[in-house]
Design an enzyme around this catalytic site. Structure first.
Site, short mmCIF file in Angstrom:
data_model
loop_
_atom_site.label_atom_id
_atom_site.label_comp_id
_atom_site.label_asym_id
_atom_site.label_seq_id
_atom_site.Cartn_x
_atom_site.Cartn_y
_atom_site.Cartn_z
N ARG A 224 0.84 -1.06 0.07
CA ARG A 224 -0.08 0.07 -0.16
C ARG A 224 0.92 1.18 0.13
O ARG A 224 1.91 1.31 0.48
CB ARG A 224 -0.85 -0.09 1.25
CG ARG A 224 -2.05 -0.96 1.17
CD ARG A 224 -3.02 -0.75 2.38
NE ARG A 224 -2.28 -1.03 3.56
CZ ARG A 224 -1.69 -0.24 4.53
NH1 ARG A 224 -1.73 1.10 4.29
NH2 ARG A 224 -1.23 -0.74 5.60
N TYR B 254 -1.86 -3.74 -7.09
CA TYR B 254 -1.59 -4.64 -5.85
C TYR B 254 -2.44 -4.39 -4.45
O TYR B 254 -2.52 -3.27 -4.14
CB TYR B 254 -0.05 -4.13 -5.36
CG TYR B 254 0.45 -5.27 -4.33
CD1 TYR B 254 0.91 -6.32 -4.90
CD2 TYR B 254 0.42 -4.94 -3.02
CE1 TYR B 254 1.34 -7.31 -3.83
CE2 TYR B 254 0.94 -6.01 -2.04
CZ TYR B 254 1.26 -7.31 -2.45
OH TYR B 254 1.63 -8.18 -1.68
N GLY C 54 -4.05 -3.97 -1.22
CA GLY C 54 -4.93 -2.82 -0.60
C GLY C 54 -5.20 -1.80 -1.54
O GLY C 54 -5.88 -0.80 -1.09
N LYS D 211 -9.41 -2.05 2.40
CA LYS D 211 -9.06 -0.66 2.94
C LYS D 211 -10.01 0.49 2.42
O LYS D 211 -10.23 1.31 3.33
CB LYS D 211 -7.39 -0.47 2.89
CG LYS D 211 -6.73 -1.57 3.27
CD LYS D 211 -6.92 -2.12 4.79
CE LYS D 211 -6.20 -3.24 4.94
NZ LYS D 211 -6.11 -3.91 6.41
N HIS E 23 -10.20 -1.46 12.10
CA HIS E 23 -9.34 -2.52 11.61
C HIS E 23 -9.02 -3.48 12.58
O HIS E 23 -8.07 -3.69 13.32
CB HIS E 23 -8.06 -1.52 11.27
CG HIS E 23 -6.87 -2.31 10.57
ND1 HIS E 23 -5.66 -1.77 10.84
CD2 HIS E 23 -6.88 -3.35 9.70
CE1 HIS E 23 -4.91 -2.54 10.02
NE2 HIS E 23 -5.60 -3.46 9.41
N SER F 189 -1.07 -2.98 10.65
CA SER F 189 -0.68 -4.13 9.76
C SER F 189 0.65 -4.71 10.13
O SER F 189 1.49 -4.29 10.47
CB SER F 189 -0.35 -3.35 8.29
OG SER F 189 -1.48 -2.59 8.21
N CYS G 171 1.38 -7.25 12.41
CA CYS G 171 1.77 -7.22 13.72
C CYS G 171 0.87 -8.65 14.26
O CYS G 171 0.71 -8.60 15.52
CB CYS G 171 1.22 -6.09 14.51
SG CYS G 171 2.35 -4.80 14.38
N ASN H 79 -2.58 -14.38 12.86
CA ASN H 79 -1.92 -15.44 13.62
C ASN H 79 -3.16 -15.33 14.79
O ASN H 79 -3.40 -16.56 15.59
CB ASN H 79 -0.46 -15.09 13.91
CG ASN H 79 0.21 -15.35 13.08
OD1 ASN H 79 -0.08 -15.95 12.10
ND2 ASN H 79 1.66 -14.79 13.12
N ASP I 99 -9.34 -9.11 9.72
CA ASP I 99 -8.72 -7.78 9.51
C ASP I 99 -9.62 -6.60 9.86
O ASP I 99 -9.33 -5.53 10.17
CB ASP I 99 -8.44 -7.94 8.08
CG ASP I 99 -7.45 -6.60 7.54
OD1 ASP I 99 -6.54 -6.25 8.61
OD2 ASP I 99 -7.46 -5.99 6.39
N ASN J 277 6.40 -8.53 1.91
CA ASN J 277 5.03 -8.25 2.00
C ASN J 277 4.18 -8.96 1.10
O ASN J 277 3.16 -8.60 0.63
CB ASN J 277 4.59 -6.71 1.51
CG ASN J 277 3.16 -6.39 2.06
OD1 ASN J 277 2.49 -6.83 2.98
ND2 ASN J 277 2.62 -5.49 1.15
N ARG K 166 1.63 -11.94 -0.37
CA ARG K 166 0.53 -12.24 0.44
C ARG K 166 -0.28 -13.48 -0.10
O ARG K 166 0.29 -13.82 -1.24
CB ARG K 166 -0.39 -11.09 -0.02
CG ARG K 166 -0.08 -9.67 0.49
CD ARG K 166 -0.38 -9.55 1.97
NE ARG K 166 -0.25 -8.53 2.64
CZ ARG K 166 -0.65 -7.57 3.60
NH1 ARG K 166 -1.84 -7.97 3.77
NH2 ARG K 166 -0.20 -6.61 3.80
C1 OXD Z 1 -3.15 -4.18 6.01
C2 OXD Z 1 -3.71 -5.44 5.47
O1 OXD Z 1 -2.13 -3.67 5.34
O2 OXD Z 1 -4.21 -5.92 6.07
O3 OXD Z 1 -3.47 -3.83 6.90
O4 OXD Z 1 -3.32 -5.86 4.09
MN MN Z 2 -5.03 -4.97 7.79
#
Ligand code: OXD
Ligand code: MN
Length: 601
Positions: free
Chosen positions: A86, A216, A218, A225, A245, A267, A269, A273, A294, A383, A385
């Site tokens: 992003r 790409y 987001g 988002k 979020h 994001s 973090c 998980n 998310d 990053n 995905r």
């Molecule tokens: C972020 C995502 O960047 O969820 O927060 O992709």
């Molecule tokens: Mn996110």
């Protein structure tokens, strides 16, 4: 301009699912006249359509087919190396006044911005197919559910939207033919994927998004988002609900008592998980289930907060995902998954840094170059995905489709902090909890472009996603609290605190269950806690640490409040509030004073 997305020509019965709503037809006609595509493809979300789009994407090298035996029905996409995350610096909130966008957003004047973007879109889809993607955010029978349409010239976007949203006919049915119905207008064009012609612009007053120049994540999956958070948060304030979020998880005790919690982490973090946590052996009989990983849309009912996950899939960061860190994510991405920017092994499998087992002896990296374990470059982009349907998740919560949502017992804020912030603490009340969210900070990650590892304030993990003035957003939080007779408890967690020699003090992952259990105990009014200046802290005996093998000193360090560090933190909170230029509600300024005063006692 080189055509990077040549048109495709569907057979009869594919691509002709026109909606009946005249407002949609008029808008598509207008955008078509502007972008001048070769043809128009109306998506219906069917299996047959999906197969056709995949076949065409394979022909045009938009997708690479992965080994059918190892990961059935899964594909790899490589984005342009200039386009891997992003881009917050070219993300704009285009409200009539700068003040409405507030101090934390890039603002740009709506009329000028439309005119600039329409200039860029003029003829942008020549020789391309213009896809119309109808989609629905939220369970089919939820009052919070919203309909959006994304116009795009990217097949990758269409295929991803099919995973990430409830896409196609179901959305058309929900919208119906009332030309006055509320729906989001999203226009996306790859243009020529040039960072200098890349803009992600939101027009909250018009419920409109225009994104150009990126292909790409987001930036272009406008449901996520852009709609569910930026436009969503604007609508939520206007309509009296919340767009956050946050992950949503269910936690059930061996006795069958169940709570739901929502958690906001910045994001990358560990939201995915945490949302898919598997309780360790020690917590036999406990079950954690995922509602969302998310985004949470929440409303007040009967004095309680109820949440739905507006999404239909997970768009998770791949590196670091393993059977150790997240077995449920690994199981989810073993089939029917669209990968972006991971490495491709010689036998058609995918690989990334942190995956279980030995690295392959040879692979093709995310840029398409040869890679070996001796390479200095990463095989997968940090990053990179996965996009995978939520139904792949073995721990999916059975109430994920429930229109009324799930009742939230606790809200958790958290960030990545090497120091200062204890493993867990609880706010004294709702307004104090809003202060915890408002002053949240985290070390930056690869989820957005820019330097990694710097502490930045990220209120409620919404800094890049709040679609209006952050001061009004704080006020909205405080006002929601006034309508809650049975508010969730609010906690702050930090899984990332380090010792003086730079080692993580807390094992994290499944062991976070121990912290979650304390929070649930608090919700059930049975967990012990001691009063500290920052909030209610567990004493070591209040946390179930049995069998963890963590020494007393580490526990003390994890839960410790270092007064010197907190003096600096207090200054940083004040500096942050001051930087917002007077928009912070009095109640939160008052909370800062009270926090400072508690340290004086
Ligand atoms: C972020 C995502 O960047 O969820 O927060 O992709
Ligand atoms: Mn996110």
């Amino acid at each position: 301009m080189k055509n990077i997305a040549p048109a495709i020509f569907p057979p009869n019965g594919i691509g002709d699912s026109k909606p009946t709503n005249q407002a949609v037809l008029d808008w598509v006609h207008e955008i078509g006249k502007l972008t001048k595509p070769e043809n128009i493809f109306w998506c219906d979300g069917s299996e047959r359509e999906n197969e056709f789009l995949i076949a065409e994407s394979l022909k045009q090298n938009v997708l690479i087919k992965l080994n059918e035996e190892k990961i059935p029905r899964s594909y790899l996409h490589r984005s342009n190396p200039n386009d891997v995350a992003r881009v917050e610096k070219v993300t704009f909130i285009c409200t009539p006044t700068k003040e409405e966008a507030g101090p934390t957003n890039n603002w740009s004047e709506p009329a000028e911005t439309y005119s600039k973007l329409y200039g860029l879109l003029d003829g942008a889809m020549r020789g391309r197919t213009m896809f119309i993607v109808p989609y629905m955010m939220g369970p089919p029978d939820s009052p919070l559910t919203k309909v959006g349409f994304e116009i795009t010239d990217s097949k990758y976007v269409v295929l991803s939207m099919r995973i990430m949203t409830r896409m196609g006919k179901i959305a058309l049915e929900r919208l119906g033919s009332d030309p006055k119905a509320e729906w989001n207008r999203g226009v996306h064009s790859l243009l020529d994927v040039d960072p200098d012609r890349r803009f992600i612009c939101h027009f909250p007053q018009d419920n409109t998004i225009i994104s150009v120049g990126s292909g790409y994540g987001g930036n272009v999956l406008l449901s996520k988002k852009c709609l569910a958070l930026r436009i969503g948060s604007y609508l939520a304030r206007k309509q009296g609900w919340m767009a956050e979020h946050m992950l949503i998880l269910g936690v059930e005790s061996p006795q069958g008592r169940k709570h739901y919690v929502a958690a906001a982490f910045p994001s990358a973090c560990g939201k995915t998980n945490f949302a898919m946590l598997i309780p360790p052996e020690h917590f036999k009989g406990w079950k954690v289930t995922t509602v969302g990983d998310d985004i949470a849309w929440m409303e007040v009912r009967d004095g309680r907060l109820f949440a739905v996950n507006p999404e239909n899939g997970y768009f998770g960061v791949v590196p670091g995902t393993s059977y150790k860190s997240n077995p449920n994510a690994m199981k989810s991405i073993e089939h029917d998954t669209l990968y972006t920017n991971v490495a491709l092994t010689d036998d058609g499998d995918v690989w990334w840094e942190g995956k279980d087992g030995e690295p392959p002896k040879h692979a093709i990296d995310w840029r398409g170059n040869d890679w070996t374990p001796d390479s200095t470059e990463k095989a997968a982009h940090p990053n990179s995905r996965f996009a995978t349907p939520m139904r792949n998740n073995p721990a999916l919560d059975p109430d994920v489709e429930k229109g009324e949502g799930v009742p939230i017992s606790a809200i958790i804020f958290g960030g990545r902090r090497s120091d200062t912030v204890p493993l867990v603490y609880e706010a004294f009340d709702w307004t104090h909890g809003v202060y915890l969210g408002a002053t949240m900070a985290s070390e930056t990650t690869a989820a957005a472009t820019g330097a990694v590892g710097q502490v930045r304030r990220d209120p409620m993990a919404m800094l890049p996603f709040c679609g209006y003035n952050i001061g009004d957003y704080f006020r909205h939080w405080i006002d929601i609290g006034k309508r809650l007779t049975n508010p969730p408890l609010i906690f702050n967690v930090n899984w990332f605190r380090k010792s003086t020699n730079g080692k993580f003090l807390w094992p994290g992952f499944g062991e976070n269950m121990r912290v979650l259990k304390w929070m649930i105990d608090r919700c059930e009014k049975k967990g012990g806690a001691i009063k500290s200046p920052v909030g209610w802290l567990p004493a070591p005996r209040d946390l179930d640490l049995d069998g963890l093998g963590i020494d007393d000193k580490s526990v003390a360090d994890l839960l410790g409040i270092d007064h010197e560090e907190w003096q600096k933190e207090l200054v940083a909170h004040k500096r942050f509030f001051d930087s917002l230029g007077g928009v912070v509600p009095e109640e939160l300024i008052g909370q800062h004073k009270q926090l400072a005063a508690r340290f004086e006692l």
